[in-house]
Write a protein that holds these residues in place. Sequence first.
Motif, PDB file in Angstrom:
ATOM      1  N   THR A  83      43.369 -48.802  12.846  1.00 55.69           N
ATOM      2  CA  THR A  83      42.124 -49.306  13.423  1.00 55.69           C
ATOM      3  C   THR A  83      41.221 -48.183  13.907  1.00 55.69           C
ATOM      4  O   THR A  83      40.048 -48.430  14.192  1.00 55.69           O
ATOM      5  CB  THR A  83      42.408 -50.284  14.571  1.00 55.69           C
ATOM      6  OG1 THR A  83      43.195 -49.649  15.575  1.00 55.69           O
ATOM      7  CG2 THR A  83      43.135 -51.525  14.059  1.00 55.69           C
ATOM      8  N   ALA A  84      41.737 -46.956  13.969  1.00 55.27           N
ATOM      9  CA  ALA A  84      40.872 -45.819  14.275  1.00 55.27           C
ATOM     10  C   ALA A  84      39.782 -45.668  13.216  1.00 55.27           C
ATOM     11  O   ALA A  84      38.709 -45.119  13.479  1.00 55.27           O
ATOM     12  CB  ALA A  84      41.693 -44.531  14.362  1.00 55.27           C
ATOM     13  N   GLY A  85      40.050 -46.165  11.999  1.00 57.95           N
ATOM     14  CA  GLY A  85      39.071 -46.079  10.926  1.00 57.95           C
ATOM     15  C   GLY A  85      38.620 -47.422  10.393  1.00 57.95           C
ATOM     16  O   GLY A  85      37.470 -47.591   9.991  1.00 57.95           O
ATOM     17  N   THR A  86      39.523 -48.424  10.400  1.00 56.04           N
ATOM     18  CA  THR A  86      39.184 -49.690   9.754  1.00 56.04           C
ATOM     19  C   THR A  86      38.155 -50.501  10.535  1.00 56.04           C
ATOM     20  O   THR A  86      37.444 -51.332   9.947  1.00 56.04           O
ATOM     21  CB  THR A  86      40.444 -50.544   9.521  1.00 56.04           C
ATOM     22  OG1 THR A  86      41.147 -50.704  10.765  1.00 56.04           O
ATOM     23  CG2 THR A  86      41.352 -49.899   8.491  1.00 56.04           C
ATOM     24  N   VAL A  87      38.056 -50.268  11.847  1.00 54.72           N
ATOM     25  CA  VAL A  87      37.009 -50.947  12.603  1.00 54.72           C
ATOM     26  C   VAL A  87      35.641 -50.498  12.095  1.00 54.72           C
ATOM     27  O   VAL A  87      34.760 -51.309  11.793  1.00 54.72           O
ATOM     28  CB  VAL A  87      37.143 -50.679  14.111  1.00 54.72           C
ATOM     29  CG1 VAL A  87      35.921 -51.206  14.863  1.00 54.72           C
ATOM     30  CG2 VAL A  87      38.413 -51.316  14.656  1.00 54.72           C
ATOM     31  N   ASP A  93      39.158 -56.983  11.521  1.00 53.75           N
ATOM     32  CA  ASP A  93      38.273 -57.774  12.373  1.00 53.75           C
ATOM     33  C   ASP A  93      38.828 -57.717  13.791  1.00 53.75           C
ATOM     34  O   ASP A  93      39.862 -58.321  14.080  1.00 53.75           O
ATOM     35  CB  ASP A  93      38.215 -59.218  11.881  1.00 53.75           C
ATOM     36  CG  ASP A  93      37.194 -60.053  12.655  1.00 53.75           C
ATOM     37  OD1 ASP A  93      36.754 -59.602  13.727  1.00 53.75           O
ATOM     38  OD2 ASP A  93      36.841 -61.150  12.190  1.00 53.75           O
ATOM     39  N   PRO A  94      38.164 -56.996  14.709  1.00 57.29           N
ATOM     40  CA  PRO A  94      38.668 -56.898  16.077  1.00 57.29           C
ATOM     41  C   PRO A  94      38.858 -58.241  16.758  1.00 57.29           C
ATOM     42  O   PRO A  94      39.691 -58.361  17.663  1.00 57.29           O
ATOM     43  CB  PRO A  94      37.595 -56.054  16.780  1.00 57.29           C
ATOM     44  CG  PRO A  94      36.994 -55.226  15.691  1.00 57.29           C
ATOM     45  CD  PRO A  94      36.974 -56.132  14.488  1.00 57.29           C
ATOM     46  N   ALA A  95      38.122 -59.262  16.340  1.00 58.70           N
ATOM     47  CA  ALA A  95      38.296 -60.580  16.939  1.00 58.70           C
ATOM     48  C   ALA A  95      39.692 -61.135  16.670  1.00 58.70           C
ATOM     49  O   ALA A  95      40.210 -61.922  17.465  1.00 58.70           O
ATOM     50  CB  ALA A  95      37.242 -61.549  16.409  1.00 58.70           C
ATOM     51  N   ASP A  96      40.301 -60.728  15.563  1.00 62.76           N
ATOM     52  CA  ASP A  96      41.652 -61.205  15.246  1.00 62.76           C
ATOM     53  C   ASP A  96      42.673 -60.721  16.261  1.00 62.76           C
ATOM     54  O   ASP A  96      43.635 -61.431  16.572  1.00 62.76           O
ATOM     55  CB  ASP A  96      42.078 -60.727  13.848  1.00 62.76           C
ATOM     56  CG  ASP A  96      41.606 -61.641  12.738  1.00 62.76           C
ATOM     57  OD1 ASP A  96      40.847 -62.583  13.022  1.00 62.76           O
ATOM     58  OD2 ASP A  96      41.997 -61.404  11.581  1.00 62.76           O
ATOM     59  N   ILE A 168      51.057 -53.839  16.029  1.00 57.40           N
ATOM     60  CA  ILE A 168      52.139 -53.490  15.107  1.00 57.40           C
ATOM     61  C   ILE A 168      51.654 -52.594  13.972  1.00 57.40           C
ATOM     62  O   ILE A 168      52.236 -51.549  13.695  1.00 57.40           O
ATOM     63  CB  ILE A 168      52.782 -54.767  14.535  1.00 57.40           C
ATOM     64  CG1 ILE A 168      53.431 -55.599  15.649  1.00 57.40           C
ATOM     65  CG2 ILE A 168      53.804 -54.418  13.459  1.00 57.40           C
ATOM     66  CD1 ILE A 168      53.936 -56.957  15.200  1.00 57.40           C
ATOM     67  N   GLY A 169      50.594 -53.005  13.283  1.00 54.50           N
ATOM     68  CA  GLY A 169      50.176 -52.312  12.067  1.00 54.50           C
ATOM     69  C   GLY A 169      49.877 -50.848  12.266  1.00 54.50           C
ATOM     70  O   GLY A 169      50.345 -49.993  11.490  1.00 54.50           O
ATOM     71  N   ASP A 170      49.083 -50.512  13.285  1.00 55.14           N
ATOM     72  CA  ASP A 170      48.735 -49.112  13.515  1.00 55.14           C
ATOM     73  C   ASP A 170      49.981 -48.239  13.630  1.00 55.14           C
ATOM     74  O   ASP A 170      50.068 -47.156  13.026  1.00 55.14           O
ATOM     75  CB  ASP A 170      47.917 -48.980  14.807  1.00 55.14           C
ATOM     76  CG  ASP A 170      46.461 -49.387  14.641  1.00 55.14           C
ATOM     77  OD1 ASP A 170      46.044 -49.684  13.511  1.00 55.14           O
ATOM     78  OD2 ASP A 170      45.743 -49.401  15.665  1.00 55.14           O
ATOM     79  N   TRP A 171      50.922 -48.710  14.418  1.00 55.26           N
ATOM     80  CA  TRP A 171      52.095 -47.897  14.740  1.00 55.26           C
ATOM     81  C   TRP A 171      53.009 -47.710  13.537  1.00 55.26           C
ATOM     82  O   TRP A 171      53.474 -46.599  13.259  1.00 55.26           O
ATOM     83  CB  TRP A 171      52.854 -48.553  15.891  1.00 55.26           C
ATOM     84  CG  TRP A 171      53.976 -47.748  16.437  1.00 55.26           C
ATOM     85  CD1 TRP A 171      53.903 -46.605  17.193  1.00 55.26           C
ATOM     86  CD2 TRP A 171      55.373 -48.027  16.275  1.00 55.26           C
ATOM     87  NE1 TRP A 171      55.171 -46.165  17.519  1.00 55.26           N
ATOM     88  CE2 TRP A 171      56.084 -47.019  16.968  1.00 55.26           C
ATOM     89  CE3 TRP A 171      56.083 -49.032  15.631  1.00 55.26           C
ATOM     90  CZ2 TRP A 171      57.473 -46.990  17.025  1.00 55.26           C
ATOM     91  CZ3 TRP A 171      57.471 -49.015  15.686  1.00 55.26           C
ATOM     92  CH2 TRP A 171      58.150 -47.996  16.370  1.00 55.26           C
TER      93      TRP A 171
END
Length: 487
Positions: A83-87, A93-96, A168-171
């Motif tokens: 999310t450091a890049g996908t945002v 979607d940060p709302a998720d 979970i995903g980022d880590w």
Amino acid sequence: MRPHGAHANTPPGEGSSRRLRLRLRLRPLRRVATGAALLLALTATPSVAVPTAAAEGSCARIGHLVVPGAARQQAACLDELTTAGTVGSGHTDPADWAGLTPKDLSTPAGVPGIQIDGHFPDTSTTNTHHGWNHDAQFVIRLPDRWNGGLVIAGTPGNRAQYANDRAIGDWVLARGYAYAATDKGNTGPHFYRDGRRPGDAVAEWNRRVTQLAKATRTVVAQRYGRQPTRTLATGISNGGYLVRWQLENHPELYDAGVDWEGTLWRADGPNLLTFLPTALAAYPTYAAGGAGAARAHRQLLAAGFPAGSEFLWPYHHRSYWDLTQRVYREEFDPDFDGSTEAGTPYCAPGTPACDADYDYASRPAEVHRAVQRVALTGRIGKPLITVQGTLDVLLPVSRDADVYARMVHDAGRGDLFRSYRIEGGTHTDSLYDTFPDRLRPLVPCHRSAFTATEHWLRTGHAPPPSHTIPRPTGADPTTLLTGCPLS
């Protein structure tokens, strides 16, 4: 099951009306040189991600990746999969994932690779991501520096496929794992409309995770030239339930699982339909004080809501208990309120067809059969670790993880199982920001359980026996946010 705007087990889509829908820009992005992935191991030596032949060719094979069974897929070559890049790139979607993690949780970076978004054939349309208005959406992320492993996740509550990205995903991506997640086939507060008969919507969740696991293993082999050496299932709340169900019903697809406060479904109870009505009926009397307050308090404790969690009750009454009860009752028992859909919010006991008066044990046999279709048995076929907080007041631990632990042992599978009760943990990790002196976040405990599972698979040595992990006395916020030793 976490409520949307605050947390993973949201009743299906709370907050969906205020979602910022991002049209994801699913196009190849210019790649830049990157360093090694940031590895955030908490309690054990991380798996080492090494460049593969496919990684050395960067995204050269992106056009050869085909998700088996997908009705649509779009691949992007990204400089950053976390999310450091996908945002910024529009690939999440940060709302998720809003409200599912503490605000100060760090974000790893330095994970270039390929992201594939798409969906499988489906007839429901609750997921509006990408403007597709199509359910059974998935995301698959394939890092350039791959450690040989694959993580499969289903979403908490009734959120969409990006809900686990922060927690979970980022880590796991930063540790070198390929990662895939599904929206489970239906999303939002009206998920129960999906299907033809009671229980269909939840039953689909299980099929969609199985479908994604099979398809992603093939995609991994296309990307890296070989099958994953280990596949782990993990998830929060409803996602944790999916982990349990997968290891009971499709252990051949996985090597192990990590269940973060999974929802327990049992035809004979307990399940959330057996204790949430008590909360709806007794809490208003308790909160009002007066002559009936002491009795109402005893009823809440007897239903499983732990002593010492009273400071969390107002928030859960306002945000979780009512919506969760009504929408899941509608999924399994739509005839309870006749033609009314999902009951009457915050109705008083005695009101006709009020969920505060719902008595699961006395409902017709077909209701119990609907729950039986998705019920758990405890007959896991691969190693599983469960973590749940002692101050969980959406799915009380005494009615959930403790019961499932007994089920696993009764099924003769205790050697494959560990359950850790986390003192001070609650169902909504973002509440740690409000009560840092009383709670502890579960995200580092999940990571400790994950690394313990890796060690278990690598060495054959089982983690410490199941027990309660105490909240460290006088622990500072940094310690609680970054560590949770299991021993």
